[in-house]
Write a protein that holds these residues in place. Structure first.
Motif, PDB file in Angstrom:
ATOM      1  N   ASP A 514      52.422  52.724  19.760  1.00  0.00           N
ATOM      2  CA  ASP A 514      53.307  51.992  19.513  1.00  0.00           C
ATOM      3  C   ASP A 514      53.423  51.685  17.966  1.00  0.00           C
ATOM      4  N   GLY A 515      52.855  52.674  17.358  1.00  0.00           N
ATOM      5  CA  GLY A 515      52.835  52.687  15.674  1.00  0.00           C
ATOM      6  C   GLY A 515      51.873  51.879  15.113  1.00  0.00           C
ATOM      7  N   ASN A 516      51.142  50.989  15.974  1.00  0.00           N
ATOM      8  CA  ASN A 516      50.044  50.248  15.197  1.00  0.00           C
ATOM      9  C   ASN A 516      49.004  51.171  14.932  1.00  0.00           C
ATOM     10  N   GLN A 517      48.127  50.443  13.843  1.00  0.00           N
ATOM     11  CA  GLN A 517      47.179  51.367  13.356  1.00  0.00           C
ATOM     12  C   GLN A 517      45.777  51.408  14.491  1.00  0.00           C
ATOM     13  N   PRO A 518      45.474  52.832  14.625  1.00  0.00           N
ATOM     14  CA  PRO A 518      44.274  53.000  15.518  1.00  0.00           C
ATOM     15  C   PRO A 518      43.002  52.561  14.871  1.00  0.00           C
ATOM     16  N   THR A 519      42.243  52.207  15.769  1.00  0.00           N
ATOM     17  CA  THR A 519      40.685  51.617  15.460  1.00  0.00           C
ATOM     18  C   THR A 519      39.884  52.026  16.505  1.00  0.00           C
ATOM     19  N   LYS A 520      38.544  51.836  16.364  1.00  0.00           N
ATOM     20  CA  LYS A 520      37.694  52.131  17.728  1.00  0.00           C
ATOM     21  C   LYS A 520      37.994  51.276  18.771  1.00  0.00           C
ATOM     22  N   GLU A 521      38.678  50.169  18.481  1.00  0.00           N
ATOM     23  CA  GLU A 521      39.003  49.127  19.569  1.00  0.00           C
ATOM     24  C   GLU A 521      40.160  49.730  20.597  1.00  0.00           C
ATOM     25  N   THR A 522      40.988  50.490  19.806  1.00  0.00           N
ATOM     26  CA  THR A 522      42.230  50.983  20.536  1.00  0.00           C
ATOM     27  C   THR A 522      41.972  52.330  21.458  1.00  0.00           C
ATOM     28  N   ASN A 523      43.054  52.710  22.181  1.00  0.00           N
ATOM     29  CA  ASN A 523      42.698  53.937  23.160  1.00  0.00           C
ATOM     30  C   ASN A 523      41.934  54.941  22.786  1.00  0.00           C
ATOM     31  N   ARG A 524      40.926  55.230  23.414  1.00  0.00           N
ATOM     32  CA  ARG A 524      40.203  56.750  23.188  1.00  0.00           C
ATOM     33  C   ARG A 524      40.801  57.769  23.581  1.00  0.00           C
ATOM     34  N   TYR A 525      41.191  58.701  23.138  1.00  0.00           N
ATOM     35  CA  TYR A 525      41.690  60.077  23.710  1.00  0.00           C
ATOM     36  C   TYR A 525      40.794  60.801  24.392  1.00  0.00           C
ATOM     37  N   GLU A 526      41.220  60.941  25.622  1.00  0.00           N
ATOM     38  CA  GLU A 526      40.290  61.597  26.689  1.00  0.00           C
ATOM     39  C   GLU A 526      41.114  62.882  27.143  1.00  0.00           C
ATOM     40  N   GLY A 527      42.138  63.139  26.886  1.00  0.00           N
ATOM     41  CA  GLY A 527      43.100  64.330  27.369  1.00  0.00           C
ATOM     42  C   GLY A 527      44.376  64.001  27.110  1.00  0.00           C
ATOM     43  N   PRO A 528      45.307  64.796  27.493  1.00  0.00           N
ATOM     44  CA  PRO A 528      46.799  64.657  27.278  1.00  0.00           C
ATOM     45  C   PRO A 528      47.199  63.228  27.871  1.00  0.00           C
ATOM     46  N   VAL A 529      48.460  62.565  27.320  1.00  0.00           N
ATOM     47  CA  VAL A 529      48.707  61.511  27.563  1.00  0.00           C
ATOM     48  C   VAL A 529      50.148  61.623  28.021  1.00  0.00           C
ATOM     49  N   ARG A 530      50.456  61.137  29.188  1.00  0.00           N
ATOM     50  CA  ARG A 530      52.035  61.131  29.673  1.00  0.00           C
ATOM     51  C   ARG A 530      52.686  60.010  28.817  1.00  0.00           C
ATOM     52  N   THR A 531      53.848  60.411  28.382  1.00  0.00           N
ATOM     53  CA  THR A 531      54.693  59.522  27.790  1.00  0.00           C
ATOM     54  C   THR A 531      56.157  59.939  28.230  1.00  0.00           C
ATOM     55  N   ASP A 532      57.049  58.970  27.972  1.00  0.00           N
ATOM     56  CA  ASP A 532      58.451  58.899  28.199  1.00  0.00           C
ATOM     57  C   ASP A 532      59.433  58.501  27.061  1.00  0.00           C
ATOM     58  N   GLY A 533      60.513  59.138  26.613  1.00  0.00           N
ATOM     59  CA  GLY A 533      61.224  58.259  25.581  1.00  0.00           C
ATOM     60  C   GLY A 533      60.642  58.394  24.435  1.00  0.00           C
ATOM     61  N   LYS A 534      60.915  57.131  23.732  1.00  0.00           N
ATOM     62  CA  LYS A 534      60.689  57.175  22.118  1.00  0.00           C
ATOM     63  C   LYS A 534      59.178  56.604  22.128  1.00  0.00           C
ATOM     64  N   VAL A 535      58.525  57.217  21.264  1.00  0.00           N
ATOM     65  CA  VAL A 535      57.196  56.893  20.981  1.00  0.00           C
ATOM     66  C   VAL A 535      56.796  57.024  19.719  1.00  0.00           C
TER      67      VAL A 535
END
Ligand code: FUL
Length: 692
Positions: A514-535
């Motif tokens: 959502d455009g917010n600053q990533p930190t170690k409290e946000t989502n940890r990337y484990e593999g491809p993430v499904r999205t739809d539309g504007k991100v």
């Protein structure tokens, strides 16, 4: 024989120092390196310099007809090249004294096509001389590239040319001090100027140059030289079958002296080859070998260079990295920065050998003698080695760190003076009381470096699982390379999957959508993430140990391209235009004349307010400079909503963004009008939209 005497001397010296019981050193196994090959291998990393008339005509292969006056590198400074190479950790420089165009960077007595008829220094300069002096000053070795193919010479293709070629070799190998390597490229025969004949001349590269006698001459003039030859008789060194910057993970320094050589053999060597012919990885720091200002933004990144580093002399090769010297006659500042960043990252990665002088034991030690004990692999001395009894071809060596130790790199070296022996090995760590496999690999050779995710272990076990004869290991290194805190790469494919890739595959990534600053409290990337539309994807690489993170990488994706269809083009590859991957591209093809269109059906009406175009990234063809952009609601009536040029796209072939007043459309059309080369090619890495 020399090698045998050498190892006996070493053992004897060790015995004298330590007073240990006498034990026989192992004999050589198969072919062994010559002293010259050994010295060359230990150089590990050196530079290539490509400079010629091509630099001034924006060519990779000059035809041989360009006026020598075009050559004028007004600020040429070989000391700058030498300084950069030295600071980059390189041990030598190989210069294209003559490339295929035939233009000579030294004032050869045998041709007018050289610096002596150029505008540079009023024809009084000699670049080979300048470089020889600079190398001496900076403690670097000098190498020479002399193209066997000469597109300028009127006599190319006749026996007379061989005399000419040898005369030039004599000049280069007698007038400039020691030459460590001579480089004969395999490109041979074809079209050329040939003194005005402007025709195609074919030669048989296996017989034409009479390499046997040419080699004899070279060795007489420069007894310490190594010969690289990709076109003719087997020489001292081999090409690795690609200019992309890697050699096979399995890499034997052996080939057969005669018979056919396939790409596969170049890449992997031959386990039972009858000659010692080690691989040299040659690659350029930019896409081209010669300088083109439009490649200023394409200098390899640190992750790319590190990858080349680990895939060359981390795999029993050497690395010959090219700098295309620019029109000023200097290594461009961007290239310098990149090479120095690599040097810094390597220095940091290999700062502390965690294995050095640690407690080590081995499952077998030759004659139980201390001179061959496991400790010889961690004593920091390349002339001593751990060896097993002759009959043993599988054995292990265990390092006890004495405390939990964190690491992610493993380095091993064989004592290759007695041949390359190891066929397979594995590395395990004692983690929380049990052994865990960290890597399972094939050959080692002069040097092998393995990368794996960071672990903390109290012991490390290195097991040789197969060898041609008793293994001889001269060095073991264990390192904890700091993660490369570079912003990760974010892409989204056509189906909407977001892929986030770090420079260093062991890194931890955190992201937001959502455009917010990533930190170690946000989502940890484990593999491809499904999205739809504007991100709006933002991501960081995070190092849990230092608690530091990279700068934030960000990528905005517009409406989903899932249902998009490219119309009227039957080539399957056309989907590369919308696959989200900048590394893949599609080209209209030369038989299609400009203007050429790409029409896309988005499947439904959208509010279009702009578009984005990315030209093909690996090539210089098909870069669109002038365009028109059309939209339609029904695929029948089209209207033009934007037109113009992609300014400076030649020098900066990156994303081009064009915005306009929002308009309703289901169909879009990008019409290519002209390209940077003024021909009929149009290429696309990506085409995307901006909507409101
Ligand atoms: C190639 C040559 O044709 C290139 O121009 C360049 O010199 C490279 C190192 O070798 O095969």
């Amino acid at each position: 024989m020399i090698q045998k005497i050498y190892s006996v001397i070493i053992v004897a010296a060790c015995l004298a120092v330590h007073g240990y019981a006498q034990t026989k050193a192992p004999g050589p196994c198969g072919p062994v390196p010559s002293e010259n090959q050994m010295k060359w291998q230990e150089m590990e990393y050196y530079a290539f310099i490509h400079l010629s008339t091509n630099t001034f005509t924006d060519q990779e292969w000059g035809f041989g007809e360009d006026d020598p006056k075009t050559f004028n590198p007004v600020n040429l400074d070989c000391r700058q090249w030498a300084r950069v190479c030295k600071e980059a950790g390189m041990k030598g420089i190989i210069l294209t004294a003559k490339h295929h165009s035939g233009f000579c960077l030294w004032p050869s007595k045998y041709t007018a096509y050289s610096v002596k008829n150029s505008s540079w220094r009023g024809g009084k300069g000699d670049i080979v001389r300048d470089l020889a002096n600079a190398c001496k000053e900076y403690g670097l070795k000098l190498g020479i590239y002399l193209s066997p193919w000469d597109r300028n010479s009127a006599v190319y293709g006749t026996p007379e040319y061989i005399t000419y070629f040898r005369n030039q070799l004599k000049e280069l190998l007698t007038n400039y001090g020691d030459i460590f390597e001579i480089w004969f490229d395999g490109a041979n025969g074809g079209s050329g100027y040939y003194g005005g004949a402007k025709e195609t001349r074919k030669i048989d590269a296996t017989t034409y140059y009479d390499w046997k006698n040419t080699y004899k001459l070279i060795r007489q003039l420069q007894p310490k030289i190594v010969i690289w030859n990709d076109g003719g008789d087997r020489a001292d060194l081999r090409w690795v079958g690609t200019e992309d910057g890697h050699v096979g993970e399995t890499n034997w320094s052996l080939l057969n002296a005669t018979g056919e050589v396939t790409r596969d053999m170049l890449r992997h060597g031959l386990e039972n080859g009858d000659s010692w012919v080690p691989g040299e990885v040659n690659t350029s720091i930019r896409p081209g070998w010669f300088y083109h200002s439009y490649e200023d933004s394409r200098v390899k990144s640190l992750p790319d260079l590190l990858n080349t580093y680990y895939s060359s002399f981390g795999r029993n090769g050497t690395l010959l990295l090219n700098f295309p010297v620019d029109r000023r006659g200097l290594i461009h500042e961007t290239d310098e920065k990149a090479a120095l960043a690599l040097a810094k990252a390597v220095k940091e990665a290999f700062a502390v050998n965690l294995a050095e002088k640690k407690k080590v034991s081995a499952s077998n030690v030759r004659g139980n003698a201390n001179v061959f004990s496991a400790g010889m692999a961690v004593d920091g001395n390349k002339n001593t080695y751990w060896a097993t009894d002759d009959a043993i071809t599988d054995a292990s060596l265990t390092i006890d760190f004495g405390k939990p130790t964190t690491f992610n790199r493993f380095l091993a070296q064989e004592y290759i003076r007695l041949g390359q022996r190891v066929k397979a090995f594995k590395v395990e760590g004692l983690i929380d009381g049990s052994w865990k496999e960290l890597a399972n690999e094939t050959t080692i050779g002069y040097k092998r470096i393995l990368l794996f995710p960071t672990v903390t272990a109290t012991q490390l076990r290195f097991t040789i699982t197969g060898a041609k004869s008793c293994p001889l290991i001269s060095n073991i290194g264990v390192y904890n390379a700091p993660p490369i805190l570079m912003p990760p790469k974010i892409i989204r494919d056509q189906s909407g999957m977001v892929y986030i890739t770090p420079a260093d595959k062991e890194s931890v990534i955190y992201y937001t959508l959502d455009g917010n600053q990533p930190t170690k409290e946000t989502n940890r990337y484990e593999g491809p993430v499904r999205t739809d539309g504007k991100v709006n994807v933002k991501a960081i690489v995070y190092d849990p140990i230092s608690k530091k993170s990279s700068a934030v990488a960000g990528e905005r994706f517009d409406i989903s391209r899932k249902d998009w269809k490219i119309l009227g083009i039957s080539d399957d590859k056309v989907n590369r235009v919308i696959d989200g991957d900048a590394a893949t591209a599609w080209y209209q093809g030369r038989d299609k004349k400009l203007p050429a269109d790409i029409d896309i059906d988005m499947g439904k009406i959208e509010n279009v307010s702009g578009f984005k175009y990315l030209p093909g990234q690996g090539r210089t063809e098909g870069i669109i400079t002038h365009y028109q952009f059309y939209v339609s609601e029904n695929n029948k009536e089209w209207k033009i909503v934007n037109e113009g040029e992609f300014s400076n796209i030649k020098n900066n072939p990156l994303w081009q963004v064009k915005e306009f007043k929002p308009v309703k459309a289901r169909y879009i059309r990008l019409r290519a009008l002209h390209n940077t080369r003024h021909d009929d090619e149009a290429g696309y890495a990506e085409l995307d939209l901006i909507t409101r």
